[in-house]
Design a protein around this motif. Structure first.
Motif, PDB file in Angstrom:
ATOM      1  N   GLU A 195      65.390  42.601  58.173  1.00 28.01           N
ATOM      2  CA  GLU A 195      66.716  43.233  58.122  1.00 28.01           C
ATOM      3  C   GLU A 195      67.407  42.998  56.785  1.00 28.01           C
ATOM      4  N   LEU A 196      67.022  41.944  56.088  1.00 29.95           N
ATOM      5  CA  LEU A 196      67.596  41.656  54.768  1.00 29.95           C
ATOM      6  C   LEU A 196      66.924  42.463  53.657  1.00 29.95           C
ATOM      7  N   SER A 197      65.824  43.131  54.010  1.00 28.32           N
ATOM      8  CA  SER A 197      65.112  43.938  53.029  1.00 28.32           C
ATOM      9  C   SER A 197      65.650  45.372  53.050  1.00 28.32           C
ATOM     10  N   GLU A 198      65.983  45.892  51.898  1.00 27.51           N
ATOM     11  CA  GLU A 198      66.638  47.205  51.807  1.00 27.51           C
ATOM     12  C   GLU A 198      65.752  48.368  52.242  1.00 27.51           C
ATOM     13  N   ASN A 199      64.441  48.219  52.088  1.00 27.19           N
ATOM     14  CA  ASN A 199      63.556  49.353  52.372  1.00 27.19           C
ATOM     15  C   ASN A 199      62.779  49.202  53.682  1.00 27.19           C
ATOM     16  N   MET A 200      63.223  48.269  54.552  1.00 26.27           N
ATOM     17  CA  MET A 200      62.522  48.049  55.813  1.00 26.27           C
ATOM     18  C   MET A 200      63.481  48.070  56.989  1.00 26.27           C
ATOM     19  N   GLU A 201      62.957  48.478  58.150  1.00 28.97           N
ATOM     20  CA  GLU A 201      63.768  48.531  59.364  1.00 28.97           C
ATOM     21  C   GLU A 201      62.990  47.883  60.509  1.00 28.97           C
TER      22      GLU A 201
ATOM     23  N   ILE B 119      47.513  38.071  57.195  1.00 30.57           N
ATOM     24  CA  ILE B 119      48.330  37.040  56.567  1.00 30.57           C
ATOM     25  C   ILE B 119      48.441  35.828  57.489  1.00 30.57           C
ATOM     26  N   LEU B 120      48.728  34.685  56.901  1.00 25.88           N
ATOM     27  CA  LEU B 120      48.958  33.481  57.685  1.00 25.88           C
ATOM     28  C   LEU B 120      50.455  33.315  57.918  1.00 25.88           C
ATOM     29  N   LYS B 121      50.817  32.746  59.066  1.00 23.48           N
ATOM     30  CA  LYS B 121      52.226  32.537  59.363  1.00 23.48           C
ATOM     31  C   LYS B 121      52.871  31.569  58.367  1.00 23.48           C
ATOM     32  N   SER B 122      52.036  30.781  57.707  1.00 21.58           N
ATOM     33  CA  SER B 122      52.538  29.819  56.720  1.00 21.58           C
ATOM     34  C   SER B 122      52.839  30.476  55.373  1.00 21.58           C
ATOM     35  N   ASP B 123      52.483  31.743  55.204  1.00 23.27           N
ATOM     36  CA  ASP B 123      52.797  32.453  53.956  1.00 23.27           C
ATOM     37  C   ASP B 123      54.310  32.498  53.773  1.00 23.27           C
TER      38      ASP B 123
ATOM     39  N   ARG C  91      58.465  35.967  50.816  1.00 22.32           N
ATOM     40  CA  ARG C  91      58.213  36.977  49.779  1.00 22.32           C
ATOM     41  C   ARG C  91      56.813  37.564  49.928  1.00 22.32           C
ATOM     42  N   ARG C  92      55.854  36.697  50.240  1.00 22.63           N
ATOM     43  CA  ARG C  92      54.466  37.156  50.401  1.00 22.63           C
ATOM     44  C   ARG C  92      54.336  38.075  51.621  1.00 22.63           C
ATOM     45  N   ILE C  93      55.061  37.756  52.683  1.00 25.06           N
ATOM     46  CA  ILE C  93      55.008  38.587  53.896  1.00 25.06           C
ATOM     47  C   ILE C  93      55.557  39.983  53.614  1.00 25.06           C
ATOM     48  N   LEU C  94      56.681  40.050  52.926  1.00 25.81           N
ATOM     49  CA  LEU C  94      57.267  41.352  52.579  1.00 25.81           C
ATOM     50  C   LEU C  94      56.345  42.136  51.650  1.00 25.81           C
ATOM     51  N   GLN C  95      55.736  41.425  50.716  1.00 33.01           N
ATOM     52  CA  GLN C  95      54.806  42.067  49.782  1.00 33.01           C
ATOM     53  C   GLN C  95      53.613  42.649  50.541  1.00 33.01           C
ATOM     54  N   ALA C  96      53.112  41.884  51.517  1.00 31.69           N
ATOM     55  CA  ALA C  96      51.969  42.344  52.314  1.00 31.69           C
ATOM     56  C   ALA C  96      52.327  43.602  53.098  1.00 31.69           C
ATOM     57  N   ILE C  97      53.535  43.633  53.662  1.00 31.96           N
ATOM     58  CA  ILE C  97      53.986  44.815  54.408  1.00 31.96           C
ATOM     59  C   ILE C  97      54.010  46.041  53.489  1.00 31.96           C
ATOM     60  N   GLU C  98      54.550  45.880  52.296  1.00 37.59           N
ATOM     61  CA  GLU C  98      54.632  46.993  51.346  1.00 37.59           C
ATOM     62  C   GLU C  98      53.244  47.453  50.908  1.00 37.59           C
ATOM     63  N   GLU C  99      52.345  46.503  50.660  1.00 34.80           N
ATOM     64  CA  GLU C  99      50.984  46.846  50.231  1.00 34.80           C
ATOM     65  C   GLU C  99      50.265  47.657  51.307  1.00 34.80           C
ATOM     66  N   VAL C 100      50.396  47.224  52.544  1.00 31.35           N
ATOM     67  CA  VAL C 100      49.747  47.930  53.652  1.00 31.35           C
ATOM     68  C   VAL C 100      50.371  49.312  53.853  1.00 31.35           C
ATOM     69  N   TYR C 101      51.680  49.391  53.764  1.00 27.92           N
ATOM     70  CA  TYR C 101      52.383  50.664  53.923  1.00 27.92           C
ATOM     71  C   TYR C 101      51.930  51.678  52.873  1.00 27.92           C
ATOM     72  N   GLU C 102      51.663  51.190  51.659  1.00 23.75           N
ATOM     73  CA  GLU C 102      51.248  52.066  50.569  1.00 23.75           C
ATOM     74  C   GLU C 102      49.756  52.378  50.586  1.00 23.75           C
ATOM     75  N   GLY C 103      49.082  51.905  51.618  1.00 23.01           N
ATOM     76  CA  GLY C 103      47.668  52.234  51.765  1.00 23.01           C
ATOM     77  C   GLY C 103      46.709  51.171  51.286  1.00 23.01           C
ATOM     78  N   GLY C 104      47.248  50.042  50.846  1.00 23.25           N
ATOM     79  CA  GLY C 104      46.387  48.963  50.375  1.00 23.25           C
ATOM     80  C   GLY C 104      45.904  48.094  51.529  1.00 23.25           C
ATOM     81  N   ALA C 105      45.120  47.082  51.181  1.00 27.27           N
ATOM     82  CA  ALA C 105      44.626  46.128  52.169  1.00 27.27           C
ATOM     83  C   ALA C 105      45.055  44.744  51.713  1.00 27.27           C
ATOM     84  N   SER C 106      46.080  44.231  52.349  1.00 28.77           N
ATOM     85  CA  SER C 106      46.636  42.938  51.942  1.00 28.77           C
ATOM     86  C   SER C 106      45.949  41.799  52.672  1.00 28.77           C
ATOM     87  N   MET C 107      45.647  40.734  51.928  1.00 30.70           N
ATOM     88  CA  MET C 107      44.970  39.608  52.538  1.00 30.70           C
ATOM     89  C   MET C 107      45.361  38.305  51.860  1.00 30.70           C
ATOM     90  N   ASN C 108      45.704  37.309  52.664  1.00 39.06           N
ATOM     91  CA  ASN C 108      45.980  35.980  52.153  1.00 39.06           C
ATOM     92  C   ASN C 108      44.771  35.504  51.343  1.00 39.06           C
TER      93      ASN C 108
END
Length: 206
Positions: free
Chosen positions: A22-28, A102-106, A109-126
């Motif tokens: 909710e604190l991220s401007e581009n996510m709901e 991703i790991l819950k310990s990430d 910032r890393r969690i938000l980055q992973a969400i954006e990477e996946v949304y853009e078609g990438g494959a995010s991995m810890n």
């Protein structure tokens, strides 16, 4: 806006994810659930872009939920999150169609980055997970870890021989066979006879 639905049986974890997103401007943050018992109905109702999927949940777990989502709603991307860097769960998730892991310990910032990477078609991995995956898909790397004697023990084990039969055939003690097998488990990151034998047939059997 990236629409996100989260599955986790830990209310505190869901609360943290909700605040973070909710604190991220581009996510709901559009919804959440403690397990995947109603995953089909929830995906139909909410139509998220991304699902944050916990693996270990009571009832219908994340692995099963992932399968249902990818079979019925292939356009929805699933980012698996867990507290365990367990190889078996990693590969089951990836083979089930997960777009990232991703790991819950990430950190947040890393969690938000992973969400954006996946949304853009990438494959995010810890990074720790990525290392496991690379090791798994490079059989020669695992094979080089085993000594000649360990390879012999694994071959006989995969042939159905018991520890005692292996000891007799290789003219070594039962305890030495047991030690070799413990080393094999550690080096191949497996925890059972079935996993070790499966690894052998995948990577070593000619």
């Amino acid at each position: 806006m990236i629409r996100i639905f989260a599955y986790d049986d830990n209310p505190e974890r869901l609360h943290s994810l909700r605040i973070l997103i909710e604190l991220s401007e581009n996510m709901e943050y559009i919804g959440e659930a403690p397990n995947c018992e109603s995953v089909e109905e929830e995906m139909q109702q909410y139509q998220p872009d991304i699902v944050l999927m916990d693996i270990n949940m009571p009832g219908v777990d994340g692995i099963e939920g992932l399968k249902i989502i990818k079979s019925r709603f292939p356009q929805i991307k699933v980012l698996v999150q867990t507290a365990f860097d367990d190889s078996e769960k990693i590969f089951r998730s990836i083979s089930g169609g997960a777009s990232g892991y991703i790991l819950k310990s990430d950190n947040p910032r890393r969690i938000l980055q992973a969400i954006e990477e996946v949304y853009e078609g990438g494959a995010s991995m810890n990074p720790a997970i990525a290392k496991r995956v690379l090791e798994y898909f490079q059989p020669t790397a695992g094979q080089k870890l085993l000594t000649q004697k360990e390879q012999e023990v694994l071959k006989l084990l995969s042939g159905g021989l018991s520890y005692k039969m292996i000891a007799d055939k290789l003219e070594i003690s039962y305890s030495t066979v047991n030690t070799h097998i413990k080393h094999i488990y550690n080096k191949l990151h497996v925890s059972s006879l079935g996993e070790a034998v499966s690894w052998y047939f995948k990577n070593m059997k000619e």
